[in-house]
Design a protein around this motif. Structure first.
Motif, short mmCIF file in Angstrom:
data_model
loop_
_atom_site.label_atom_id
_atom_site.label_comp_id
_atom_site.label_asym_id
_atom_site.label_seq_id
_atom_site.Cartn_x
_atom_site.Cartn_y
_atom_site.Cartn_z
N ASP B 24 47.16 40.42 31.85
CA ASP B 24 48.12 40.25 32.94
C ASP B 24 49.52 39.99 32.39
O ASP B 24 50.49 40.66 32.75
N ILE B 25 49.58 39.02 31.48
CA ILE B 25 50.88 38.63 30.92
C ILE B 25 51.47 39.78 30.10
O ILE B 25 52.65 40.12 30.25
N GLU B 28 52.88 42.55 32.13
CA GLU B 28 54.16 42.16 32.74
C GLU B 28 55.31 42.36 31.75
O GLU B 28 56.34 42.95 32.09
N TYR B 29 55.07 41.89 30.52
CA TYR B 29 56.13 42.01 29.51
C TYR B 29 56.36 43.47 29.14
O TYR B 29 57.50 43.89 28.95
N GLN B 31 55.93 46.03 31.02
CA GLN B 31 56.65 46.66 32.12
C GLN B 31 58.14 46.28 32.06
O GLN B 31 59.01 47.13 32.27
N HIS B 32 58.37 45.04 31.78
CA HIS B 32 59.75 44.54 31.70
C HIS B 32 60.53 45.32 30.63
O HIS B 32 61.65 45.77 30.88
N MET B 35 61.23 48.88 31.73
CA MET B 35 62.30 48.98 32.73
C MET B 35 63.66 48.81 32.10
O MET B 35 64.63 49.47 32.47
#
Lengths: 106, 278
Positions: B24-25, B28-29, B31-32, B35
């Motif tokens: 999960d973590i 998220e990173y 994806q960050h 982006m």
């Protein structure tokens, strides 16, 4: 800005950002960065913690570009918590301001 | 720093969390970073904005109420074995090997004890035979001395006797051998008989013991029925008799088993005493 100031107020800013509409991580980071200059990495742990404490709910939503995004939604508990934090902040801020003003005047 | 390197490094710090949370973590990173790169930032820049990985990981772990220092320690031990000072490795390995060696020693000692016990048990008849032979030998030696003495006394007497002795030597030797063989086999047989006897007694004791228990059970049943008003007094009394009988039989059989060994011991002590006296 003092890192301790930031740390204390970051939670309130994050909660307030999500209150109006659900946001995904990157969006939220950008939103917070507008208000205070903060290390982007530190916002994710905060989101994680608030989710673990049931102030946030998360869900995945497909995006037109890239993989599905994880959106954060403020729960009822989160709303209450945010209000409490805001009250605290107001009290704190006003008392500090009053103190500073008194010192200046006196 | 590369994105995959960053994520792998971060994963190592987060090893204490369960797989799902880790994924999960990391997602998220990832994806960050993606982006940020879409907005025209370089990979290194995007990752650089996160600051020190260790600090970042510490903050993430704090969100789970995990002590990041503990994790760091554990991670070092588990994953970066080359980073651990040599002394630490040797110490832990010494500790570990000490345990292993201790365990092996214990096992070895136990095995040796068991083997020696088994060996002794197996050897017992032969040992007994040997002892008996020895005692015979000493007796015979004493006899020989006597004979020699007698011979010395009678040396001036005729050579006839001497000649007789010379001729008698061979049959005496064979007789001795036969006697030894006989005595050994006798001991072996005695040992076998004793053990079969004991085993038989044991089985009989078991049978009578079971009979006792069974009749006790019956007695209880009959007592209950008797209390309820059934005319079973005769049966109850005979069952009581059966219980006493079977119990007594068991005790007798067991005591027979024990008397046997005690007798043997007594015999042994008597033998020893006799030998000492001799």
């Amino acid at each position: 800005m003092n890192a301790q100031f930031k740390k204390g107020v970051l939670e309130l800013i994050v909660l307030e950002s999500v209150r109006k509409r659900d946001m995904y991580g990157y969006e939220l980071v950008e939103e917070v960065s507008k208000v205070i200059d903060v290390n982007e990495g530190t916002i994710y742990p905060l989101l994680k913690r608030l989710t673990n404490e049931r102030y946030f709910e998360t869900y995945l939503r497909e995006s037109t570009e890239g993989p599905p995004r994880k959106y954060y939604h403020l729960t009822a508990a989160g709303i209450l918590y945010r209000e409490a934090l805001e009250r605290e902040w107001d009290e704190f801020q006003s008392s500090v301001c009053r103190f500073l003003k008194e010192q200046k005047d006196g | 720093m590369d994105k995959t390197v960053f994520l792998r490094e971060l994963e190592r710090y987060l090893a204490v969390l369960n797989e799902e949370e880790q994924k999960d973590i990391l997602d998220e990173y990832a994806q960050h970073i993606d982006m940020k790169m879409e907005r025209g930032m370089s990979e290194a820049e995007a990752i650089g904005d996160f600051g020190e990985i260790e600090e970042l990981a510490a903050q993430i772990l704090e969100a789970y109420h995990v002590n990041p220092k503990y994790q760091a320690k554990k991670r070092k031990k588990l994953l970066n074995k080359e980073d651990i000072p040599v002394a630490e490795i040797t110490e832990t390995s010494k500790h570990f090997w000490g345990k292993v060696v201790g365990f092996c020693k214990q096992m070895y000692a136990g095995a040796i004890r068991g083997l020696s016990k088994g060996w002794k048990l197996l050897c017992k008849p032969f040992v007994l035979a040997g002892e008996a032979w020895k005692s015979r030998k000493t007796k015979r030696a004493a006899k020989h001395q006597e004979e020699d003495f007698v011979k010395a006394m009678h040396t001036e007497k005729s050579g006839q006797i001497r000649r007789k002795k010379m001729f008698g030597e061979i049959p005496v030797m064979t007789a001795r051998g036969i006697r030894r063989l006989f005595y050994g086999s006798y001991n072996l047989a005695a040992w076998c008989i004793r053990w079969t006897w004991n085993l038989c007694l044991f089985f009989v004791a078991m049978l009578t013991g079971f009979l006792t228990l069974f009749s006790l059970f019956g007695l209880g049943m009959l007592a209950v029925l008797l209390a309820q008003g059934y005319p079973l007094i005769g049966f109850t009394i005979s069952c009581l008799g059966l219980v006493l009988c079977a119990g007594a039989l068991t005790v007798i059989v067991l005591s027979l088993c024990r008397i046997k060994t005690r007798e043997r011991k007594k015999e042994e002590t008597i033998e020893q005493e006799v030998q000492e006296h001799a």
